[in-house]
Design a protein around this motif. Sequence first.
Motif, PDB file in Angstrom:
ATOM      1  N   ASP A  13       5.521   3.588  -3.563  1.00 20.05           N
ATOM      2  CA  ASP A  13       5.891   2.212  -3.219  1.00 20.05           C
ATOM      3  C   ASP A  13       7.091   2.161  -2.277  1.00 20.05           C
ATOM      4  OD1 ASP A  13       3.818   1.168  -4.740  1.00 20.05           O
ATOM      5  OD2 ASP A  13       5.059   0.909  -6.535  1.00 20.05           O
ATOM      6  N   GLU A  14       8.072   3.022  -2.509  1.00 21.93           N
ATOM      7  CA  GLU A  14       9.257   3.054  -1.642  1.00 21.93           C
ATOM      8  C   GLU A  14       8.894   3.562  -0.237  1.00 21.93           C
ATOM      9  OE1 GLU A  14      11.694   5.585  -4.054  1.00 21.93           O
ATOM     10  OE2 GLU A  14      12.751   3.907  -4.973  1.00 21.93           O
ATOM     11  N   ILE A  15       7.995   4.535  -0.172  1.00 21.79           N
ATOM     12  CA  ILE A  15       7.558   5.057   1.132  1.00 21.79           C
ATOM     13  C   ILE A  15       6.822   3.965   1.895  1.00 21.79           C
ATOM     14  CG2 ILE A  15       6.051   6.711   2.303  1.00 21.79           C
ATOM     15  CD1 ILE A  15       6.636   8.665  -0.016  1.00 21.79           C
ATOM     16  N   ILE A  16       5.939   3.242   1.202  1.00 18.59           N
ATOM     17  CA  ILE A  16       5.201   2.146   1.843  1.00 18.59           C
ATOM     18  C   ILE A  16       6.170   1.113   2.391  1.00 18.59           C
ATOM     19  CG2 ILE A  16       3.660   0.189   1.396  1.00 18.59           C
ATOM     20  CD1 ILE A  16       2.093   2.079  -0.504  1.00 18.59           C
ATOM     21  N   ALA A  17       7.184   0.742   1.605  1.00 18.35           N
ATOM     22  CA  ALA A  17       8.168  -0.242   2.055  1.00 18.35           C
ATOM     23  C   ALA A  17       8.919   0.257   3.288  1.00 18.35           C
ATOM     24  CB  ALA A  17       9.142  -0.563   0.925  1.00 18.35           C
ATOM     25  N   ALA A  18       9.304   1.538   3.291  1.00 22.69           N
ATOM     26  CA  ALA A  18      10.032   2.105   4.429  1.00 22.69           C
ATOM     27  C   ALA A  18       9.152   2.142   5.677  1.00 22.69           C
ATOM     28  CB  ALA A  18      10.531   3.509   4.085  1.00 22.69           C
ATOM     29  N   LEU A  19       7.874   2.472   5.506  1.00 26.02           N
ATOM     30  CA  LEU A  19       6.962   2.511   6.646  1.00 26.02           C
ATOM     31  C   LEU A  19       6.684   1.102   7.180  1.00 26.02           C
ATOM     32  CD1 LEU A  19       4.446   5.239   5.476  1.00 26.02           C
ATOM     33  CD2 LEU A  19       6.047   5.410   7.389  1.00 26.02           C
ATOM     34  N   GLU A  20       6.559   0.127   6.272  1.00 26.62           N
ATOM     35  CA  GLU A  20       6.353  -1.252   6.708  1.00 26.62           C
ATOM     36  C   GLU A  20       7.545  -1.746   7.510  1.00 26.62           C
ATOM     37  OE1 GLU A  20       5.447  -3.150   2.983  1.00 26.62           O
ATOM     38  OE2 GLU A  20       3.288  -2.855   3.249  1.00 26.62           O
ATOM     39  N   GLU A  21       8.746  -1.378   7.051  1.00 24.59           N
ATOM     40  CA  GLU A  21       9.953  -1.756   7.786  1.00 24.59           C
ATOM     41  C   GLU A  21       9.964  -1.090   9.165  1.00 24.59           C
ATOM     42  OE1 GLU A  21      14.784  -1.267   7.487  1.00 24.59           O
ATOM     43  OE2 GLU A  21      13.611  -1.212   5.640  1.00 24.59           O
ATOM     44  N   LEU A  22       9.616   0.176   9.209  1.00 26.88           N
ATOM     45  CA  LEU A  22       9.565   0.904  10.478  1.00 26.88           C
ATOM     46  C   LEU A  22       8.521   0.306  11.422  1.00 26.88           C
ATOM     47  CD1 LEU A  22      10.615   3.367  12.080  1.00 26.88           C
ATOM     48  CD2 LEU A  22       8.796   4.704  11.011  1.00 26.88           C
ATOM     49  N   ALA A  23       7.396  -0.111  10.871  1.00 29.51           N
ATOM     50  CA  ALA A  23       6.306  -0.665  11.687  1.00 29.51           C
ATOM     51  C   ALA A  23       6.678  -2.010  12.291  1.00 29.51           C
ATOM     52  CB  ALA A  23       5.052  -0.797  10.841  1.00 29.51           C
ATOM     53  N   THR A  30       1.483   6.855  14.107  1.00 33.74           N
ATOM     54  CA  THR A  30       2.393   5.713  14.050  1.00 33.74           C
ATOM     55  C   THR A  30       2.584   5.328  12.593  1.00 33.74           C
ATOM     56  OG1 THR A  30       0.631   4.071  14.133  1.00 33.74           O
ATOM     57  CG2 THR A  30       1.503   4.858  16.266  1.00 33.74           C
ATOM     58  N   ALA A  31       3.561   4.473  12.346  1.00 37.73           N
ATOM     59  CA  ALA A  31       3.810   4.002  10.979  1.00 37.73           C
ATOM     60  C   ALA A  31       2.573   3.303  10.420  1.00 37.73           C
ATOM     61  CB  ALA A  31       5.019   3.073  10.948  1.00 37.73           C
ATOM     62  N   LEU A  32       1.883   2.539  11.240  1.00 35.51           N
ATOM     63  CA  LEU A  32       0.678   1.845  10.777  1.00 35.51           C
ATOM     64  C   LEU A  32      -0.429   2.838  10.423  1.00 35.51           C
ATOM     65  CD1 LEU A  32       0.561  -1.209  13.217  1.00 35.51           C
ATOM     66  CD2 LEU A  32       1.180  -1.208  10.793  1.00 35.51           C
ATOM     67  N   GLU A  33      -0.570   3.889  11.208  1.00 35.05           N
ATOM     68  CA  GLU A  33      -1.583   4.907  10.913  1.00 35.05           C
ATOM     69  C   GLU A  33      -1.271   5.624   9.606  1.00 35.05           C
ATOM     70  OE1 GLU A  33      -3.102   6.183  15.355  1.00 35.05           O
ATOM     71  OE2 GLU A  33      -1.242   7.055  14.610  1.00 35.05           O
ATOM     72  N   VAL A  34       0.009   5.891   9.361  1.00 38.80           N
ATOM     73  CA  VAL A  34       0.394   6.559   8.121  1.00 38.80           C
ATOM     74  C   VAL A  34       0.169   5.616   6.938  1.00 38.80           C
ATOM     75  CG1 VAL A  34       2.288   7.631   6.842  1.00 38.80           C
ATOM     76  CG2 VAL A  34       2.024   8.093   9.279  1.00 38.80           C
ATOM     77  N   LEU A  35       0.441   4.332   7.112  1.00 37.74           N
ATOM     78  CA  LEU A  35       0.197   3.365   6.039  1.00 37.74           C
ATOM     79  C   LEU A  35      -1.279   3.334   5.637  1.00 37.74           C
ATOM     80  CD1 LEU A  35       2.550   0.451   7.086  1.00 37.74           C
ATOM     81  CD2 LEU A  35       2.614   1.698   4.910  1.00 37.74           C
ATOM     82  N   LYS A  86       7.217  12.958   8.450  1.00 35.99           N
ATOM     83  CA  LYS A  86       7.311  13.246   9.878  1.00 35.99           C
ATOM     84  C   LYS A  86       7.940  12.079  10.630  1.00 35.99           C
ATOM     85  CE  LYS A  86       3.318  16.316   9.837  1.00 35.99           C
ATOM     86  NZ  LYS A  86       1.919  16.470  10.227  1.00 35.99           N
ATOM     87  N   LEU A  87       7.762  10.872  10.105  1.00 40.75           N
ATOM     88  CA  LEU A  87       8.357   9.689  10.738  1.00 40.75           C
ATOM     89  C   LEU A  87       9.719   9.342  10.166  1.00 40.75           C
ATOM     90  CD1 LEU A  87       5.263   7.300  10.924  1.00 40.75           C
ATOM     91  CD2 LEU A  87       6.346   8.509  12.804  1.00 40.75           C
ATOM     92  N   LEU A  88       9.865   9.484   8.849  1.00 30.69           N
ATOM     93  CA  LEU A  88      11.084   9.042   8.177  1.00 30.69           C
ATOM     94  C   LEU A  88      12.136  10.137   8.033  1.00 30.69           C
ATOM     95  CD1 LEU A  88       9.332   6.974   5.363  1.00 30.69           C
ATOM     96  CD2 LEU A  88      10.369   6.089   7.463  1.00 30.69           C
ATOM     97  N   GLY A  89      11.732  11.373   8.180  1.00 27.64           N
ATOM     98  CA  GLY A  89      12.672  12.490   8.085  1.00 27.64           C
ATOM     99  C   GLY A  89      13.218  12.675   6.680  1.00 27.64           C
ATOM    100  N   GLU A  90      14.459  13.107   6.604  1.00 25.63           N
ATOM    101  CA  GLU A  90      15.101  13.395   5.319  1.00 25.63           C
ATOM    102  C   GLU A  90      15.328  12.144   4.472  1.00 25.63           C
ATOM    103  OE1 GLU A  90      15.624  16.430   4.014  1.00 25.63           O
ATOM    104  OE2 GLU A  90      14.575  17.135   5.802  1.00 25.63           O
ATOM    105  N   LYS A  91      15.209  10.985   5.081  1.00 25.88           N
ATOM    106  CA  LYS A  91      15.405   9.726   4.351  1.00 25.88           C
ATOM    107  C   LYS A  91      14.121   9.255   3.668  1.00 25.88           C
ATOM    108  CE  LYS A  91      19.049   8.237   7.459  1.00 25.88           C
ATOM    109  NZ  LYS A  91      19.508   7.244   8.410  1.00 25.88           N
ATOM    110  N   THR A  92      13.099  10.101   3.614  1.00 21.49           N
ATOM    111  CA  THR A  92      11.833   9.736   2.989  1.00 21.49           C
ATOM    112  C   THR A  92      12.041   9.518   1.494  1.00 21.49           C
ATOM    113  OG1 THR A  92      10.640  11.086   4.595  1.00 21.49           O
ATOM    114  CG2 THR A  92       9.435  10.420   2.623  1.00 21.49           C
ATOM    115  N   PRO A  93      11.708   8.319   0.994  1.00 22.48           N
ATOM    116  CA  PRO A  93      11.848   8.047  -0.440  1.00 22.48           C
ATOM    117  C   PRO A  93      10.909   8.917  -1.270  1.00 22.48           C
ATOM    118  CG  PRO A  93      11.520   6.011   0.807  1.00 22.48           C
ATOM    119  CD  PRO A  93      11.262   7.151   1.734  1.00 22.48           C
ATOM    120  N   GLY A  94      11.121   8.937  -2.574  1.00 23.22           N
ATOM    121  CA  GLY A  94      10.324   9.783  -3.453  1.00 23.22           C
ATOM    122  C   GLY A  94       9.066   9.145  -3.996  1.00 23.22           C
ATOM    123  N   THR A  95       9.035   7.818  -4.111  1.00 18.85           N
ATOM    124  CA  THR A  95       7.854   7.181  -4.699  1.00 18.85           C
ATOM    125  C   THR A  95       6.973   6.565  -3.626  1.00 18.85           C
ATOM    126  OG1 THR A  95       8.830   4.988  -4.986  1.00 18.85           O
ATOM    127  CG2 THR A  95       9.213   6.598  -6.756  1.00 18.85           C
TER     128      THR A  95
END
Length: 108
Positions: free
Chosen positions: A95-105, A63-68, A84-93
């Motif tokens: 901090d950006e990945i953490i923000a995207a996962l938090e939003e998804l969670a 889950t997004a929380l597990e990945v965080l 695996k969760l964000l697909g091709e829209k996965t950010p490069g940094t």
Amino acid sequence: MDIIITKGGIFGKDGEIAVGTELTVANEPTGWAGRYEIISGGKEGKTAVTNPGSGQSGDTPRTALEVLELAGGNFMTFKSEAKKLLGEKTPGTKDEIIAALEELATQP
């Protein structure tokens, strides 16, 4: 422990050791990695390591929380699991990945 030679390229004092040769060794010959298999004796004192949430074939995806929770460890593992969760829209940094996962969670 007993091993069997599965690929060529291992040499002894008399030349190359033939594929299929079984040997008894005191310690695992890690320098021969990928060219032998342990057939007996190599598991004493070792514990099998499993990762049921790795997202690999047959496993339940994280889950997004597990990945965080992986954010504090190896970045490439974290990024791989995030992709695996964000697909091709996965950010490069990170901090950006953490923000995207938090939003998804937080999404229902």
